[in-house]
Design a protein around this motif. Structure first.
Motif, short mmCIF file in Angstrom:
data_model
loop_
_atom_site.label_atom_id
_atom_site.label_comp_id
_atom_site.label_asym_id
_atom_site.label_seq_id
_atom_site.Cartn_x
_atom_site.Cartn_y
_atom_site.Cartn_z
N TYR A 62 0.84 -1.20 0.00
CA TYR A 62 0.00 0.00 0.00
C TYR A 62 0.88 1.25 0.00
N GLU A 63 0.27 2.37 -0.38
CA GLU A 63 0.93 3.67 -0.31
C GLU A 63 0.40 4.40 0.93
N TRP A 64 1.30 5.07 1.62
CA TRP A 64 0.97 5.77 2.85
C TRP A 64 1.47 7.20 2.77
N HIS A 65 0.77 8.13 3.41
CA HIS A 65 1.15 9.54 3.43
C HIS A 65 1.44 9.94 4.87
N VAL A 66 2.64 10.48 5.10
CA VAL A 66 3.02 10.91 6.45
C VAL A 66 2.28 12.20 6.78
N ALA A 88 1.48 7.78 9.57
CA ALA A 88 1.17 7.76 8.15
C ALA A 88 -0.21 7.15 7.93
N GLU A 89 -0.98 7.75 7.05
CA GLU A 89 -2.31 7.24 6.70
C GLU A 89 -2.24 6.55 5.34
N ARG A 90 -2.99 5.45 5.21
CA ARG A 90 -3.03 4.75 3.93
C ARG A 90 -3.83 5.56 2.93
N ILE A 91 -3.31 5.62 1.72
CA ILE A 91 -4.00 6.32 0.64
C ILE A 91 -5.04 5.37 0.08
N ILE A 92 -6.28 5.80 0.10
CA ILE A 92 -7.37 4.98 -0.41
C ILE A 92 -7.92 5.65 -1.66
#
Length: 94
Positions: A62-66, A88-92
């Protein structure tokens, strides 16, 4: 506890975007029913003082954004190798 190398991509700076890797990071789940997206904590080692806010990370497919970083704890009062962490939150995708 085993640290891993984490590559922080597209980190915004005054000069543009940068990509860099920090070795010996520790990654943990950060879950709560009241958050909008799944989160992870990226524990950053005492040996690094890099700013990671706003960067993107790939982890477990998954891709995550700090979205934020805690202040560093006092080294003398922190017995482990890590003294701060990034959330970091997962990009949905929609």
């Amino acid at each position: 506890m085993i640290g891993v190398s984490v590559t922080f991509k597209n980190h915004p700076t005054a000069e543009g975007l940068e990509t860099f890797t920090i070795d010996d990071c520790l990654i943990a789940n950060n879950g709560s029913p009241n958050v909008n997206r799944p989160q992870i904590l990226i524990h950053i080692p005492k040996t690094s003082d890099r700013d990671v806010d706003g960067a993107f990370v790939s982890y477990e497919g998954y891709e995550w954004h700090v979205i934020g970083t805690t202040v560093a704890q006092m080294d003398g009062n922190t017995p482990t190798r890590w003294n701060r962490y990034a959330i970091a939150e997962r990009i949905i995708a929609l």
